[in-house]
Design a protein around this motif. Structure first.
Motif, PDB file in Angstrom:
ATOM      1  N   ASP A  78       0.818  -1.220   0.000  1.00 34.89           N
ATOM      2  CA  ASP A  78       0.000   0.000   0.000  1.00 34.89           C
ATOM      3  C   ASP A  78       0.853   1.272   0.000  1.00 34.89           C
ATOM      4  OD1 ASP A  78      -2.667   0.996  -0.211  1.00 34.89           O
ATOM      5  OD2 ASP A  78      -2.547   1.706   1.861  1.00 34.89           O
ATOM      6  N   THR A  79       2.087   1.172  -0.484  1.00 40.97           N
ATOM      7  CA  THR A  79       2.930   2.357  -0.655  1.00 40.97           C
ATOM      8  C   THR A  79       2.468   3.106  -1.893  1.00 40.97           C
ATOM      9  OG1 THR A  79       4.819   1.255   0.351  1.00 40.97           O
ATOM     10  CG2 THR A  79       5.281   3.188  -1.010  1.00 40.97           C
ATOM     11  N   LEU A  80       2.285   4.413  -1.751  1.00 39.43           N
ATOM     12  CA  LEU A  80       1.783   5.223  -2.864  1.00 39.43           C
ATOM     13  C   LEU A  80       2.874   5.410  -3.916  1.00 39.43           C
ATOM     14  CD1 LEU A  80      -0.464   6.927  -4.090  1.00 39.43           C
ATOM     15  CD2 LEU A  80       0.344   8.861  -2.700  1.00 39.43           C
ATOM     16  N   LEU A  81       2.578   5.032  -5.151  1.00 43.74           N
ATOM     17  CA  LEU A  81       3.523   5.137  -6.267  1.00 43.74           C
ATOM     18  C   LEU A  81       3.167   6.252  -7.235  1.00 43.74           C
ATOM     19  CD1 LEU A  81       3.756   1.329  -7.108  1.00 43.74           C
ATOM     20  CD2 LEU A  81       5.306   2.653  -5.644  1.00 43.74           C
ATOM     21  N   GLY A  82       1.904   6.566  -7.325  1.00 41.25           N
ATOM     22  CA  GLY A  82       1.452   7.595  -8.253  1.00 41.25           C
ATOM     23  C   GLY A  82      -0.029   7.821  -8.063  1.00 41.25           C
TER      24      GLY A  82
END
Length: 291
Positions: free
Chosen positions: A201-205
């Motif tokens: 759930d790490t934000l990439l874009g």
């Protein structure tokens, strides 16, 4: 001598006067003279608001200047060519200064040249039809989409936005206040605020869309409001996939037109949007003066 008032917050009657002035200018020029951010500051305060008053006390002109010495200026059509624009520029100060002119108008260019400003940036509004939009987003391996969650995702989004737009003079310096002001707007819809995340759930874009309501004879209009990819976690093709995903969302809601803003100098973004079928619709110009 033109009377100029300078305040950091407008009371309700003056807010109405400024917005009425902007509407009168739009009717005369065919383009609204204030950006979304300036309208938010007119309504909520922040920055410096300059009011040019006619002899009878009527609002003849308005200018906004933010903390980075950038702003916007408009003179009521009934008071033009009487020195109000020059008086507002003078009241803004002698140092480094930049103003946006919405629409590439000869009048704005003449005032800028007369006042020692040069053309420094070009912002394009681009549009395309959604009536025949059939593309589907193909995400990189390990990436999924979910909606923005108000009260949970703000800090992660601000961090990625700052990195993605580190060299952008406006977007890259957004604060939590800037984000929350927009979350409070009637148009805000988390369902159209798409986040690309990895398995942790790490934000990439992200692709934040916006819907403009119908205006006169013009139908509702979807916008690629902000599109960004974290340069520290870049996945090949993620920007294009997010673009398509947002446009797919807008098309699925029944909208028939989409628009976006992009700097003329951003060759990679312009190339992507042209490949997606966007064409230039109108042009905004920034005029700058060195200190």
């Amino acid at each position: 001598m033109t009377k100029i008032r300078s305040v950091d917050r407008l009371d309700a009657p003056v807010v109405a006067d400024v917005l009425a002035l902007a509407t009168a200018a739009e009717q005369a020029d065919g383009v609204y003279p204030l950006s979304e951010d300036v309208v938010l500051r007119v309504r909520n305060g922040g920055g410096t608001h300059l009011l040019a008053l006619a002899d009878d006390g009527a609002l003849a002109g308005y200018a906004f200047v933010d903390s980075a010495n950038s702003g916007e200026l408009v003179v009521h059509p009934g008071y033009r060519r009487r020195g109000y624009g020059s008086a507002l520029l003078a009241a803004a100060g002698d140092g480094e200064l930049a103003f946006w002119a919405h629409g590439d108008s000869p009048g704005a260019a003449a005032l800028a040249t007369k006042s020692g400003f040069i053309r420094s940036r070009v912002l394009w509004q681009m549009r395309r039809s959604l009536a025949d939009f059939s593309a589907e987003a193909i995400l990189p391996d390990g990436v999924t989409l979910r909606h923005f969650r108000p009260g949970h995702d703000e800090q992660a989004w601000l961090a990625v936005n700052a990195r993605a737009f580190a060299h952008h003079p406006e977007q890259g310096r957004w604060t939590l206040d800037d984000l929350r002001l927009r979350e409070a707007e009637p148009w805000f819809d988390p369902a159209g605020f798409l986040l690309a995340v990895d398995i942790e759930d790490t934000l990439l874009g992200f692709h934040w869309t916006k819907v403009h309501p119908p205006a006169g004879d013009d139908p509702a209009l979807g916008e690629i409001y902000v599109l960004g990819v974290d340069p520290g976690g870049h996945r090949r093709g993620l920007g294009a996939a997010l673009s398509v995903a947002g446009l797919r969302h807008l098309a699925d809601t029944g909208l028939t037109q989409a628009m976006l803003y992009v700097d003329e100098s951003n060759g990679a973004a312009v190339s992507l949007y042209r490949k997606l079928g966007f064409d230039i619709y109108k042009t905004d110009i920034m005029y700058s003066r060195r200190g």
